[in-house]
Design a protein around this motif. Structure first.
Motif, mmCIF file in Angstrom:
data_model
loop_
_atom_site.group_PDB
_atom_site.id
_atom_site.type_symbol
_atom_site.label_atom_id
_atom_site.label_comp_id
_atom_site.label_asym_id
_atom_site.label_seq_id
_atom_site.Cartn_x
_atom_site.Cartn_y
_atom_site.Cartn_z
ATOM 1 N N ASN A 34 6.839 -7.814 16.935
ATOM 2 C CA ASN A 34 5.974 -8.547 16.024
ATOM 3 C C ASN A 34 4.557 -7.972 16.024
ATOM 4 O O ASN A 34 3.910 -7.879 14.971
ATOM 5 N N ALA A 35 4.080 -7.567 17.199
ATOM 6 C CA ALA A 35 2.751 -6.964 17.279
ATOM 7 C C ALA A 35 2.692 -5.660 16.488
ATOM 8 O O ALA A 35 1.676 -5.346 15.846
ATOM 9 N N ARG A 36 3.778 -4.902 16.502
ATOM 10 C CA ARG A 36 3.791 -3.651 15.743
ATOM 11 C C ARG A 36 3.767 -3.935 14.233
ATOM 12 O O ARG A 36 3.091 -3.229 13.469
ATOM 13 N N VAL A 37 4.481 -4.968 13.811
ATOM 14 C CA VAL A 37 4.459 -5.361 12.404
ATOM 15 C C VAL A 37 3.031 -5.663 11.966
ATOM 16 O O VAL A 37 2.550 -5.177 10.938
ATOM 17 N N HIS A 38 2.324 -6.468 12.760
ATOM 18 C CA HIS A 38 0.969 -6.863 12.386
ATOM 19 C C HIS A 38 -0.017 -5.706 12.500
ATOM 20 O O HIS A 38 -0.998 -5.649 11.751
ATOM 21 N N ALA A 39 0.232 -4.796 13.435
ATOM 22 C CA ALA A 39 -0.648 -3.631 13.548
ATOM 23 C C ALA A 39 -0.569 -2.771 12.298
ATOM 24 O O ALA A 39 -1.583 -2.288 11.780
ATOM 25 N N LEU A 40 0.643 -2.575 11.774
ATOM 26 C CA LEU A 40 0.793 -1.790 10.556
ATOM 27 C C LEU A 40 0.189 -2.527 9.363
ATOM 28 O O LEU A 40 -0.504 -1.919 8.535
ATOM 29 N N ALA A 41 0.421 -3.844 9.284
ATOM 30 C CA ALA A 41 -0.165 -4.618 8.187
ATOM 31 C C ALA A 41 -1.686 -4.516 8.200
ATOM 32 O O ALA A 41 -2.324 -4.347 7.153
ATOM 33 N N ALA A 42 -2.274 -4.599 9.387
ATOM 34 C CA ALA A 42 -3.733 -4.508 9.498
ATOM 35 C C ALA A 42 -4.218 -3.120 9.065
ATOM 36 O O ALA A 42 -5.248 -2.994 8.391
ATOM 37 N N ARG A 43 -3.493 -2.084 9.445
ATOM 38 C CA ARG A 43 -3.889 -0.720 9.073
ATOM 39 C C ARG A 43 -3.843 -0.546 7.555
ATOM 40 O O ARG A 43 -4.747 0.058 6.956
ATOM 41 N N LEU A 44 -2.808 -1.082 6.917
ATOM 42 C CA LEU A 44 -2.679 -0.950 5.472
ATOM 43 C C LEU A 44 -3.756 -1.751 4.731
ATOM 44 O O LEU A 44 -4.181 -1.368 3.638
ATOM 45 N N ARG A 45 -4.197 -2.856 5.335
ATOM 46 C CA ARG A 45 -5.234 -3.673 4.688
ATOM 47 C C ARG A 45 -6.624 -3.069 4.839
ATOM 48 O O ARG A 45 -7.512 -3.335 4.039
ATOM 49 N N GLU A 46 -6.829 -2.275 5.887
ATOM 50 C CA GLU A 46 -8.164 -1.725 6.152
ATOM 51 C C GLU A 46 -8.651 -0.853 4.999
ATOM 52 O O GLU A 46 -9.820 -0.905 4.614
ATOM 53 N N ALA A 47 -7.778 -0.038 4.479
ATOM 54 C CA ALA A 47 -8.127 0.835 3.353
ATOM 55 C C ALA A 47 -6.934 0.828 2.399
ATOM 56 O O ALA A 47 -6.153 1.781 2.354
ATOM 57 N N PRO A 48 -6.768 -0.255 1.663
ATOM 58 C CA PRO A 48 -5.565 -0.406 0.845
ATOM 59 C C PRO A 48 -5.455 0.653 -0.256
ATOM 60 O O PRO A 48 -6.437 0.986 -0.912
ATOM 61 N N ALA A 49 -4.253 1.171 -0.405
ATOM 62 C CA ALA A 49 -3.996 2.114 -1.495
ATOM 63 C C ALA A 49 -4.142 1.381 -2.828
ATOM 64 O O ALA A 49 -3.878 0.173 -2.913
ATOM 65 N N PRO A 50 -4.553 2.061 -3.875
ATOM 66 C CA PRO A 50 -4.760 1.398 -5.161
ATOM 67 C C PRO A 50 -3.489 0.796 -5.752
ATOM 68 O O PRO A 50 -3.556 -0.080 -6.603
ATOM 69 N N TRP A 51 -2.328 1.253 -5.272
ATOM 70 C CA TRP A 51 -1.060 0.731 -5.777
ATOM 71 C C TRP A 51 -0.508 -0.426 -4.947
ATOM 72 O O TRP A 51 0.501 -1.029 -5.305
ATOM 73 N N LEU A 52 -1.154 -0.749 -3.846
ATOM 74 C CA LEU A 52 -0.649 -1.802 -2.954
ATOM 75 C C LEU A 52 -0.978 -3.179 -3.524
ATOM 76 O O LEU A 52 -2.138 -3.494 -3.786
ATOM 77 N N LEU A 53 0.048 -4.012 -3.702
ATOM 78 C CA LEU A 53 -0.140 -5.336 -4.283
ATOM 79 C C LEU A 53 -0.124 -6.455 -3.242
ATOM 80 O O LEU A 53 -0.915 -7.383 -3.304
ATOM 81 N N ASP A 54 0.795 -6.370 -2.273
ATOM 82 C CA ASP A 54 0.904 -7.471 -1.315
ATOM 83 C C ASP A 54 1.654 -7.003 -0.085
ATOM 84 O O ASP A 54 2.485 -6.086 -0.151
ATOM 85 N N LEU A 55 1.340 -7.655 1.055
ATOM 86 C CA LEU A 55 2.019 -7.416 2.324
ATOM 87 C C LEU A 55 2.545 -8.748 2.844
ATOM 88 O O LEU A 55 1.813 -9.739 2.853
#
Length: 241
Positions: A34-55
């Motif tokens: 679960n910690a790894r899931v949230h670590a990746l989610a946090a990384r993707l939110r830090e500098a979201p790609a312009p195509w990213l809609l939701d996590l």
């Protein structure tokens, strides 16, 4: 379609739809996964790609929704797998936010406390003491809007769900279901054991964000008496923030 990967540490991949990928890191309720899931989610939110809609993080998986008008599905997946491989080890990116949740246990606010304590071979007071001592983390939000599934319950306090679920569980009810603790943000049906209730308004669709608790948050429970419950319930800023 599951996409196997040669690296056992890499997530399994499943297409949820034409505009969504599901990255799965394990098959069980595991704090490290679960910690790894949230670590990746946090990384993707830090500098979201312009195509990213939701996590949408869950116990062992991360749902990623993208805009197919701005990126091809395979290109989005390649980016996600690169980010997953580059994500720092869980816990190395700093402390999570901690939210204190006051809870009045027992009586009308926690109708299952006495019976649950008896099943566990504890006094109600001992069950409360052990329950508030837990180090909880919001593993995921689901079931109903804003409902936090909290990992970190003492395994000795695990309780089976009710054989017949209630048709009405009051908003704010704090409960145990199996090996998890959860909080019902809004009134609705439910089959978890109700130990107490928080006066905090944990979900309000008119608020931004609507839910007080978010995946990855740390939660600290604090036992209060009925008088403090009544006072906090009348406080207009009782959101826990």
């Amino acid at each position: 379609m599951n996409t196997p990967t040669p690296d056992c540490a890499a997530p399994a991949v499943e297409a949820l739809a034409d505009d969504a990928w599901l990255l799965t890191f394990g098959a069980a309720i595991d704090p490290a996964v679960n910690a790894r899931v949230h670590a990746l989610a946090a990384r993707l939110r830090e500098a979201p790609a312009p195509w990213l809609l939701d996590l949408v993080p869950a116990y062992a998986s991360l749902g990623v929704f993208f805009d197919p008008r701005r990126v091809a599905a395979d290109q989005a997946l390649d980016c996600l797998l690169r980010e997953a491989a580059a994500t720092e080890a869980p816990g190395s990116s700093g402390p999570a936010r901690t939210v204190e949740v006051p809870v009045a246990y027992g009586g009308e606010l926690g109708p299952d406390l006495d019976r649950a304590a008896g099943e566990l071979g504890l006094t109600p007071a001992a069950l409360v003491q052990r329950h508030v001592a837990g180090r909880y983390r919001v593993a995921m939000i689901g079931f109903s809007p804003g409902f936090p599934y909290l990992s970190g319950l003492d395994p000795a306090l695990a309780l089976p769900r009710l054989a017949t679920p209630r048709t009405r569980v009051p908003a704010g009810s704090v409960a145990i279901g199996g090996a998890q603790t959860g909080i019902y943000p809004r009134e609705g049906p439910g089959g978890w054991r109700l130990l107490g209730r928080t006066p905090l308004q944990l979900f309000d669709p008119q608020r931004e964000p609507p839910a007080v608790l978010a995946p990855g948050d740390q939660v600290r429970l604090r036992a209060i008496d009925p008088d403090e419950f009544a006072r906090l319930a009348e406080t207009p800023w009782n959101t826990g923030q």
